[in-house]
Design a protein around this motif. Structure first.
Motif, mmCIF file in Angstrom:
data_model
loop_
_atom_site.group_PDB
_atom_site.id
_atom_site.type_symbol
_atom_site.label_atom_id
_atom_site.label_comp_id
_atom_site.label_asym_id
_atom_site.label_seq_id
_atom_site.Cartn_x
_atom_site.Cartn_y
_atom_site.Cartn_z
ATOM 1 N N ASN A 1 0.587 -1.109 0.014
ATOM 2 C CA ASN A 1 -0.069 0.200 -0.133
ATOM 3 C C ASN A 1 0.796 1.421 -0.173
ATOM 4 N N GLN A 2 1.699 1.486 -1.023
ATOM 5 C CA GLN A 2 2.627 2.503 -1.297
ATOM 6 C C GLN A 2 3.616 2.741 0.098
ATOM 7 N N LYS A 3 3.928 1.843 0.662
ATOM 8 C CA LYS A 3 4.729 1.781 1.728
ATOM 9 C C LYS A 3 4.094 2.273 3.293
ATOM 10 N N ASN A 4 2.825 2.397 3.106
ATOM 11 C CA ASN A 4 2.015 2.672 4.336
ATOM 12 C C ASN A 4 1.674 1.791 5.295
ATOM 13 N N THR A 5 1.821 0.601 4.701
ATOM 14 C CA THR A 5 1.704 -0.578 5.674
ATOM 15 C C THR A 5 3.039 -1.577 5.752
ATOM 16 N N THR A 6 3.696 -1.879 6.765
ATOM 17 C CA THR A 6 4.717 -2.949 6.796
ATOM 18 C C THR A 6 4.468 -4.020 7.665
#
Lengths: 77, 378
Positions: free
Chosen positions: B112-117
Motif C-alpha cells: 500500500n505505497q509503503k503505508n503498511t509494513t
C-alpha cells in the motif's frame, strides 16, 4: 479471574481485527510524507537510548522485549 | 560506553556495528531479608564472607564486572525495487563469568505505497554461566565459615553445595510486527512476541532466608527456578506529529508461565525548539505480578518447595521512570544529547506476614537509581 482475562483477550483480538479491516483506507500519498520523513517520527527514533533502557530494565524487571526481541546477553537476571 | 556506527552501502544496504563496554560496580540484593541483628554471608566464590548490619537489606558487595558486547546487523532489499527487506544480525557478549552468542533474522514486506509494513523475525541465543566457585546446588544451605571449627571443615561443607562448574541457557524467539501509517502526521505499530528459554534460569548468586516462628533467620538456602520459561508479549505504539512536537506513546503487556504478568506505559514528548534543538520529557510506568514460586522467605518446618526465589526482580512490584533529554546541534555535521533519568522501584508489601517478629523490619525496600547519558553523533 481466568475467564475475565480470556474475555479481555477476545476484546483485544476483536479490536485488532477491526483496526486491520479499516487499514486499506489509511495511509498517505508519497508527496505527503514530509512529517513522517523527519527523524523524530521514525519508528525507533533513538536506538541508542532504547538499547540502554532495554539493558537497564532487563536487569531490574522480569519482563523484556515487546518493541523488539526480548534478548538477553547479560548475566544479570 | 557505547559506540555505534552505521553506514549505507549501494543506496539500500545498511550495516550497523555497535560495541558496548559496561563497567558494573555496586552491591546487589542477595535475596535474604533484613534482621534485628548482624548477619554474615559467604561470598559466592567461597573465599571470604561479608557482614550486614542490623535492620539493613543484605547486599552482596562482591558484584563487580565488566561486560563487552558486539552487535552487527545488516539489512537490505531482497532485490532492487523489491517490497521485501531482510535483516540479519548477530551479537556476542562477554563478562567475567558469563558469555552469550546470538543471531537473528527478519523479513519485512511493504504494502500500500509503503503505508503498511508487515514483518516476521526469529532469533536464537546460547548463554553460559561459569562463576568463580562453581554453580551452587539449588535448595542447599549456604555454608558459613563462622559455623565451622576449621577452614578444612568449612571447605568440605562449601564444596558439598557446589554442582557443575558451568551451566547453559538456550533461547528462541519469534516476533511479528505490523506498522501502519494512519495519516500525514500519525503512525502506529503493533507487535506480538513469543520467547522460549530453557536451561539454567536460576540466579547462582541469590539465596532465600529460612526463618523460625519468631522471624529469626536460621539458615540461607540457594534459590531454585524452573528450567523453562515461555513469555508472550503484545506491544502497541502510536506516534503523532503535533504542531511543534512529537508524541510517542506505547503500551506493552507480557505474560509468562511463571505467572508473571506485566503492564508498561511509556510516553515521550519530543518538543522542537529553535536552531534544531529539542527538549524531551519522558515518563514510564511499569507493574508486574510475582512469579508463582516467589517467596520473600521460607518458614522453618514448612515444606521446602521444588522452586523458590526471593529475588525482588520476580516479585510483585511497580516502577516509575521520569526523564528529560535535551538535544542540540554542535555544528552542521555533529549533534549532542544529554539525558537524565530517575528510576524508582516499589515492591508491593504483604499486609500481614506469616510469622511475627518481622513488623519492624523493611522487607520490601524501595530502589532508586539515577542515570545520566550523553550521546554524541558525528
Amino acid at each position: 479471574m481466568k475467564y475475565r482475562i480470556e474475555k479481555y483477550r477476545l476484546i483485544l483480538l476483536l479490536t485488532v481485527i477491526a483496526t486491520v479491516g479499516g487499514c486499506s483506507s489509511m495511509g498517505v500519498d508519497p508527496w505527503d510524507r514530509d512529517l513522517l520523513a523527519k527523524s523524530s517520527m521514525a519508528i525507533n527514533s533513538s536506538p541508542l537510548d532504547q538499547s540502554i533502557d532495554d539493558h537497564i530494565y532487563f536487569s531490574k524487571e522480569a519482563a523484556s522485549g515487546g518493541r523488539s526481541f526480548a534478548g538477553g546477553g547479560c548475566g544479570c537476571n | 560506553m557505547i559506540a555505534n556506527a552505521e553506514t549505507t552501502i549501494d543506496d539500500t544496504g545498511k550495516l550497523n556495528i555497535k560495541f558496548v563496554l559496561d563497567s558494573l560496580t555496586g552491591a546487589s540484593a542477595n535475596g535474604a531479608i533484613a534482621q534485628d541483628t548482624i548477619q554474615t554471608f559467604s561470598r559466592p566464590s567461597g573465599n571470604g564472607q561479608y557482614d550486614i548490619a542490623a535492620g539493613t537489606t543484605p547486599l552482596d558487595d562482591t558484584f563487580r564486572d565488566t561486560r563487552a558486547q558486539l552487535n552487527i546487523s545488516w539489512s537490505d532489499l531482497i532485490s532492487p525495487e523489491s517490497d521485501y527487506t531482510y535483516t540479519l544480525g548477530t551479537n556476542l557478549s562477554k563478562e567475567f563469568d558469563f558469555q552469550s552468542i546470538g543471531f537473528s533474522a527478519e523479513l519485512a514486506r511493504d504494502f500500500n505505497q509503503k503505508n503498511t509494513t508487515i514483518s516476521g523475525g526469529f532469533s536464537a541465543a546460547a548463554e553460559e554461566y561459569n562463576p568463580k566457585g562453581a554453580i551452587p546446588i539449588g535448595l542447599t544451605s549456604m555454608a558459613i565459615r563462622d559455623n565451622f571449627a576449621t577452614e578444612e571443615l568449612f571447605d568440605t561443607a562449601f564444596e558439598a553445595t557446589r554442582g557443575s562448574s558451568s551451566e547453559t541457557i538456550s533461547s528462541a524467539e519469534f516476533l511479528l510486527g505490523w506498522t501502519q501509517v494512519v495519516n500525514r502526521s500519525t503512525l502506529m505499530q503493533f507487535n506480538y512476541g513469543y520467547a522460549d528459554k530453557s536451561g539454567y534460569l536460576t540466579d547462582p548468586f541469590k539465596i532465600v532466608s529460612v526463618i523460625n516462628n519468631q522471624g529469626i533467620a536460621q539458615d540461607y538456602i540457594y534459590e531454585s527456578r524452573p528450567e523453562t520459561r515461555t513469555q508472550h508479549s503484545v506491544f502497541g505504539m502510536v506516534k503523532k506529529h503535533l504542531d511543534e512536537s512529537v508524541i510517542d506513546f506505547s503500551y506493552r503487556y507480557t505474560t509468562d508461565d511463571w505467572e508473571i504478568d506485566s503492564h508498561t506505559f511509556d510516553l515521550h514528548w519530543h518538543i522542537f525548539t529553535d536552531g534544531g534543538s529539542f527538549w524531551e520529557p519522558h515518563i514510564r510506568f511499569y507493574q508486574q505480578s510475582a512469579a508463582d514460586f516467589y517467596s520473600t522467605y521460607l518458614v522453618q518446618g514448612e515444606d521446602v518447595p521444588q522452586f523458590i526465589s526471593a529475588d525482588y526482580r520476580i516479585g510483585d512490584m511497580s516502577s516509575i521512570t521520569l526523564g528529560l533529554k535535551y538535544g542540540f546541534e554542535v555544528n552542521e555535521d555533529q549533534r549532542a544529547e544529554v539525558r537524565l533519568e530517575y528510576y524508582r522501584q516499589t515492591p508491593k508489601s504483604v499486609s500481614s506476614e506469616r510469622v511475627s517478629g518481622l513488623d519492624n523490619l523493611d522487607l520490601y525496600p524501595e530502589l532508586d537509581a539515577i542515570y545520566l547519558q550523553v550521546n554524541y553523533y558525528f
